[in-house]
Scaffold this motif. Sequence first.
Motif, PDB file in Angstrom:
ATOM      1  N   LYS A  63       5.947  -0.434 -33.770  1.00  0.00           N
ATOM      2  CA  LYS A  63       7.165  -0.474 -34.588  1.00  0.00           C
ATOM      3  C   LYS A  63       7.390   0.903 -35.207  1.00  0.00           C
ATOM      4  O   LYS A  63       6.509   1.408 -35.928  1.00  0.00           O
ATOM      5  N   LEU A  89      17.154   6.155 -29.868  1.00  0.00           N
ATOM      6  CA  LEU A  89      17.394   5.653 -28.518  1.00  0.00           C
ATOM      7  C   LEU A  89      16.297   6.106 -27.551  1.00  0.00           C
ATOM      8  O   LEU A  89      15.853   5.339 -26.695  1.00  0.00           O
ATOM      9  N   ALA A 147      13.243   3.998 -28.237  1.00  0.00           N
ATOM     10  CA  ALA A 147      13.416   2.654 -27.672  1.00  0.00           C
ATOM     11  C   ALA A 147      13.247   2.684 -26.159  1.00  0.00           C
ATOM     12  O   ALA A 147      12.623   1.788 -25.570  1.00  0.00           O
ATOM     13  N   GLU A 148      13.781   3.737 -25.536  1.00  0.00           N
ATOM     14  CA  GLU A 148      13.654   3.920 -24.084  1.00  0.00           C
ATOM     15  C   GLU A 148      12.183   4.020 -23.685  1.00  0.00           C
ATOM     16  O   GLU A 148      11.778   3.594 -22.602  1.00  0.00           O
ATOM     17  N   GLY A 169       9.802   2.443 -24.993  1.00  0.00           N
ATOM     18  CA  GLY A 169       9.116   1.162 -25.113  1.00  0.00           C
ATOM     19  C   GLY A 169       8.710   0.758 -26.515  1.00  0.00           C
ATOM     20  O   GLY A 169       7.916  -0.182 -26.687  1.00  0.00           O
ATOM     21  N   GLU A 213       9.532  -0.527 -30.572  1.00  0.00           N
ATOM     22  CA  GLU A 213      10.441  -1.378 -31.342  1.00  0.00           C
ATOM     23  C   GLU A 213      10.995  -0.519 -32.480  1.00  0.00           C
ATOM     24  O   GLU A 213      10.268  -0.206 -33.432  1.00  0.00           O
ATOM     25  N   THR A 242      13.740   0.867 -35.473  1.00  0.00           N
ATOM     26  CA  THR A 242      14.781   0.674 -36.479  1.00  0.00           C
ATOM     27  C   THR A 242      15.309   2.048 -36.873  1.00  0.00           C
ATOM     28  O   THR A 242      14.527   2.946 -37.188  1.00  0.00           O
ATOM     29  N   GLY A 262      22.440   1.597 -24.457  1.00  0.00           N
ATOM     30  CA  GLY A 262      21.108   1.168 -24.886  1.00  0.00           C
ATOM     31  C   GLY A 262      20.990   0.918 -26.374  1.00  0.00           C
ATOM     32  O   GLY A 262      19.903   0.589 -26.869  1.00  0.00           O
ATOM     33  N   GLU A 320      21.789  -1.484 -28.193  1.00  0.00           N
ATOM     34  CA  GLU A 320      21.409  -2.846 -28.571  1.00  0.00           C
ATOM     35  C   GLU A 320      19.894  -3.006 -28.698  1.00  0.00           C
ATOM     36  O   GLU A 320      19.406  -3.980 -29.282  1.00  0.00           O
ATOM     37  N   ARG A 321      19.141  -2.052 -28.182  1.00  0.00           N
ATOM     38  CA  ARG A 321      17.674  -2.137 -28.272  1.00  0.00           C
ATOM     39  C   ARG A 321      17.145  -1.653 -29.619  1.00  0.00           C
ATOM     40  O   ARG A 321      15.952  -1.788 -29.910  1.00  0.00           O
ATOM     41  N   VAL A 322      18.020  -1.066 -30.425  1.00  0.00           N
ATOM     42  CA  VAL A 322      17.630  -0.527 -31.736  1.00  0.00           C
ATOM     43  C   VAL A 322      18.271  -1.359 -32.839  1.00  0.00           C
ATOM     44  O   VAL A 322      19.414  -1.797 -32.726  1.00  0.00           O
ATOM     45  N   THR A 323      17.522  -1.592 -33.924  1.00  0.00           N
ATOM     46  CA  THR A 323      18.088  -2.227 -35.117  1.00  0.00           C
ATOM     47  C   THR A 323      18.647  -1.126 -36.012  1.00  0.00           C
ATOM     48  O   THR A 323      17.898  -0.246 -36.455  1.00  0.00           O
TER      49      THR A 323
END
Length: 244
Positions: free
Chosen positions: A43, A56, A59-60, A62, A64, A66, A83, A85-88
């Motif tokens: 995280k 981004l 997240a790319e 792998g 988690e 924020t 991409g 949507e993979r990040v909060t």
Amino acid sequence: MSEWYEKSFGEDYLIVYKHRDFGGARREVERMIGWLGLPAGAKVLDLCCGMGRHSLALAEAGYEVTGIDLSEALLREARAQEGAERVTWVRSDMRELPLEGGFDAVVNLFTSFGYFEEDEEHLKVLREIRRMLKPGGKFIIDFLNPSYVIAHLVPHSNREDGDNLIDEKRRIEDSYVKKDIILTSKIDGTPRQYHERVKLYSLEKFRDLLAAAGLSLEAVHGSYEEDEYEAETSPRMIFVGKRP
């Protein structure tokens, strides 16, 4: 009265700093992953994520992720990226974060520190970084090197970008590096003025702030290409450490 960063980090910031590319962010993230030694799926909090380049890329890779920023304009740009949507994405002041913590790592990049008047305000940020981290969690703070900035300061520059003329004046004043930016529309001649200010913390003072916040410093890098920080020649001070 609003703070300078509330005005400066809006739509026009995307014009002034358009040259910051996503490919460069990926290369920087590769180096950061090596420094942090993160496990797969860790995280990560990107504090002051701006338009989300590093969030981004993380997240790319792998993780988690924020991403937090105060600027709704920059977060809107971040959310529009492929991409995203993979990040909060969270909007918040860096001094008081609306999160519980539990992160394996916190990164604060591209000189997103030193914006406030008082040392105590900067200490609040560092204490929030500590609070966000798990015990043993790692942090990276990518800050400017004051000696390098002073030696290489360009007092005045101007350039064009599409329909805008961009005029930038820089100076060292009262222990800050200050920048005045004027964007002038070539269509109607309307100027938009902005101001930026970053406190010039020395390595020793930054060490003291980290210690006061309960963070342990492990290494200082001079850039994403350099392992060793050199006081006079390194362009950056990239702090790597952990919450004990």
